[in-house]
Design a protein around this motif. Structure first.
Motif, PDB file in Angstrom:
ATOM      1  N   ALA A  13       0.602  -1.600  -0.390  1.00  0.00           N
ATOM      2  CA  ALA A  13       0.572  -0.669   0.294  1.00  0.00           C
ATOM      3  C   ALA A  13       1.216   1.280  -0.289  1.00  0.00           C
ATOM      4  O   ALA A  13       1.729   1.085   0.534  1.00  0.00           O
ATOM      5  CB  ALA A  13      -1.030   0.126   1.720  1.00  0.00           C
ATOM      6  N   TYR A  14       0.389   2.677  -0.267  1.00  0.00           N
ATOM      7  CA  TYR A  14       0.734   3.947  -0.035  1.00  0.00           C
ATOM      8  C   TYR A  14      -0.240   4.866   1.212  1.00  0.00           C
ATOM      9  O   TYR A  14      -0.872   4.261   0.602  1.00  0.00           O
ATOM     10  CB  TYR A  14       0.511   4.598  -1.721  1.00  0.00           C
ATOM     11  CG  TYR A  14       1.702   4.594  -2.782  1.00  0.00           C
ATOM     12  CD1 TYR A  14       3.105   4.491  -2.481  1.00  0.00           C
ATOM     13  CD2 TYR A  14       0.951   3.682  -3.788  1.00  0.00           C
ATOM     14  CE1 TYR A  14       4.488   4.319  -3.607  1.00  0.00           C
ATOM     15  CE2 TYR A  14       2.522   3.411  -5.140  1.00  0.00           C
ATOM     16  CZ  TYR A  14       3.222   3.980  -4.580  1.00  0.00           C
ATOM     17  OH  TYR A  14       4.401   3.589  -5.630  1.00  0.00           O
ATOM     18  N   VAL A  15       1.173   4.975   1.798  1.00  0.00           N
ATOM     19  CA  VAL A  15       0.301   5.425   3.172  1.00  0.00           C
ATOM     20  C   VAL A  15       0.408   6.629   2.608  1.00  0.00           C
ATOM     21  O   VAL A  15       1.203   7.237   2.508  1.00  0.00           O
ATOM     22  CB  VAL A  15       0.634   4.962   4.551  1.00  0.00           C
ATOM     23  CG1 VAL A  15      -0.316   5.652   5.508  1.00  0.00           C
ATOM     24  CG2 VAL A  15       0.199   3.818   4.218  1.00  0.00           C
ATOM     25  N   LEU A  16      -0.232   7.869   2.674  1.00  0.00           N
ATOM     26  CA  LEU A  16      -0.407   9.401   2.579  1.00  0.00           C
ATOM     27  C   LEU A  16      -0.595   9.749   3.858  1.00  0.00           C
ATOM     28  O   LEU A  16      -2.470   9.776   4.527  1.00  0.00           O
ATOM     29  CB  LEU A  16      -1.865   9.756   1.585  1.00  0.00           C
ATOM     30  CG  LEU A  16      -1.655  10.159   0.111  1.00  0.00           C
ATOM     31  CD1 LEU A  16      -3.260  10.178  -0.116  1.00  0.00           C
ATOM     32  CD2 LEU A  16      -0.500   9.039  -0.238  1.00  0.00           C
ATOM     33  N   ILE A  17       0.488  10.856   4.234  1.00  0.00           N
ATOM     34  CA  ILE A  17       0.732  10.976   6.100  1.00  0.00           C
ATOM     35  C   ILE A  17       0.419  12.389   5.685  1.00  0.00           C
ATOM     36  O   ILE A  17       0.975  13.235   4.843  1.00  0.00           O
ATOM     37  CB  ILE A  17       1.578  10.475   7.126  1.00  0.00           C
ATOM     38  CG1 ILE A  17       1.697   8.846   6.325  1.00  0.00           C
ATOM     39  CG2 ILE A  17       2.517  11.626   7.595  1.00  0.00           C
ATOM     40  CD1 ILE A  17       3.219   8.477   6.777  1.00  0.00           C
ATOM     41  N   LYS A  18      -0.268  13.742   6.230  1.00  0.00           N
ATOM     42  CA  LYS A  18      -0.730  14.405   7.027  1.00  0.00           C
ATOM     43  C   LYS A  18      -0.602  14.558   7.947  1.00  0.00           C
ATOM     44  O   LYS A  18      -0.795  13.409   8.946  1.00  0.00           O
ATOM     45  CB  LYS A  18      -1.924  14.703   6.576  1.00  0.00           C
ATOM     46  CG  LYS A  18      -3.090  14.775   5.329  1.00  0.00           C
ATOM     47  CD  LYS A  18      -4.457  15.053   5.038  1.00  0.00           C
ATOM     48  CE  LYS A  18      -4.808  16.102   4.985  1.00  0.00           C
ATOM     49  NZ  LYS A  18      -6.404  16.218   5.487  1.00  0.00           N
ATOM     50  N   ILE A  27      -2.724  -1.864  -3.142  1.00  0.00           N
ATOM     51  CA  ILE A  27      -2.159  -1.608  -4.575  1.00  0.00           C
ATOM     52  C   ILE A  27      -3.220  -2.985  -4.590  1.00  0.00           C
ATOM     53  O   ILE A  27      -2.453  -4.184  -3.571  1.00  0.00           O
ATOM     54  CB  ILE A  27      -0.648  -1.916  -4.097  1.00  0.00           C
ATOM     55  CG1 ILE A  27      -0.079  -0.583  -4.084  1.00  0.00           C
ATOM     56  CG2 ILE A  27      -0.100  -2.016  -5.598  1.00  0.00           C
ATOM     57  CD1 ILE A  27       1.301  -0.411  -3.703  1.00  0.00           C
ATOM     58  N   ASP A  28      -3.749  -3.274  -5.473  1.00  0.00           N
ATOM     59  CA  ASP A  28      -4.169  -4.816  -5.820  1.00  0.00           C
ATOM     60  C   ASP A  28      -2.866  -5.452  -7.359  1.00  0.00           C
ATOM     61  O   ASP A  28      -1.566  -4.704  -7.578  1.00  0.00           O
ATOM     62  CB  ASP A  28      -5.290  -4.180  -7.019  1.00  0.00           C
ATOM     63  CG  ASP A  28      -5.914  -3.968  -6.184  1.00  0.00           C
ATOM     64  OD1 ASP A  28      -6.357  -4.132  -4.716  1.00  0.00           O
ATOM     65  OD2 ASP A  28      -7.492  -3.308  -6.834  1.00  0.00           O
ATOM     66  N   LYS A  65       3.829  13.233   4.048  1.00  0.00           N
ATOM     67  CA  LYS A  65       4.322  12.145   3.423  1.00  0.00           C
ATOM     68  C   LYS A  65       3.984  11.218   2.925  1.00  0.00           C
ATOM     69  O   LYS A  65       3.031  10.929   2.686  1.00  0.00           O
ATOM     70  CB  LYS A  65       5.177  11.085   4.906  1.00  0.00           C
ATOM     71  CG  LYS A  65       6.383  11.843   5.168  1.00  0.00           C
ATOM     72  CD  LYS A  65       7.179  10.813   6.220  1.00  0.00           C
ATOM     73  CE  LYS A  65       6.691  11.132   7.663  1.00  0.00           C
ATOM     74  NZ  LYS A  65       7.357  11.029   9.037  1.00  0.00           N
ATOM     75  N   LEU A  66       5.296  10.077   2.240  1.00  0.00           N
ATOM     76  CA  LEU A  66       4.329   9.424   1.263  1.00  0.00           C
ATOM     77  C   LEU A  66       5.035   7.640   1.522  1.00  0.00           C
ATOM     78  O   LEU A  66       5.930   8.113   1.279  1.00  0.00           O
ATOM     79  CB  LEU A  66       4.409  10.147  -0.213  1.00  0.00           C
ATOM     80  CG  LEU A  66       3.699   8.049  -0.884  1.00  0.00           C
ATOM     81  CD1 LEU A  66       2.639   7.961  -0.866  1.00  0.00           C
ATOM     82  CD2 LEU A  66       4.263   8.731  -2.268  1.00  0.00           C
ATOM     83  N   LEU A  67       4.684   7.026   2.564  1.00  0.00           N
ATOM     84  CA  LEU A  67       4.953   6.089   2.859  1.00  0.00           C
ATOM     85  C   LEU A  67       4.730   4.723   1.631  1.00  0.00           C
ATOM     86  O   LEU A  67       4.039   4.596   0.919  1.00  0.00           O
ATOM     87  CB  LEU A  67       4.955   5.631   4.230  1.00  0.00           C
ATOM     88  CG  LEU A  67       5.013   6.590   5.098  1.00  0.00           C
ATOM     89  CD1 LEU A  67       5.106   5.539   6.106  1.00  0.00           C
ATOM     90  CD2 LEU A  67       6.576   6.523   5.263  1.00  0.00           C
TER      91      LEU A  67
END
Length: 88
Positions: A13-18, A27-28, A65-67
């Motif tokens: 997965a991508y994790v969007l951090i605020k 993500i499939d 940040k994007l993880l």
């Protein structure tokens, strides 16, 4: 022996951090592509588009940040981190 208990459950997965929240974009398996260098790749733009987002939306949402993470049987591991709040 029950084979389903031994099956490893790996997800990405991508994790969007605020500052106040995190948004996880799953993500499939079909999102993985083989790039020109012969390496597996998961284009961020593809995942954003599947979730009705753009790179500009990340700016508007003030994503810091994007993880890129791998989840394996309930445990998360950060594979890559991108800081988006950098002024050039």
């Amino acid at each position: 022996m029950d084979l389903t208990k031994n099956k490893v459950n790996v997800q990405y997965a991508y994790v969007l951090i605020k500052s106040d929240t995190e948004i996880e974009l799953e993500i499939d398996q079909e999102d993985f592509i083989l790039n020109a260098d012969g390496e597996m790749d998961i284009p961020l733009e593809l995942i954003l588009r599947k979730n009705d987002l753009t790179l500009n939306d990340l700016y508007i949402m003030n994503i810091q940040k994007l993880l890129f993470i791998r989840k394996n049987n309930g445990q998360s591991c950060t594979l890559r981190q991108i800081c988006l709040n950098v002024n050039l």
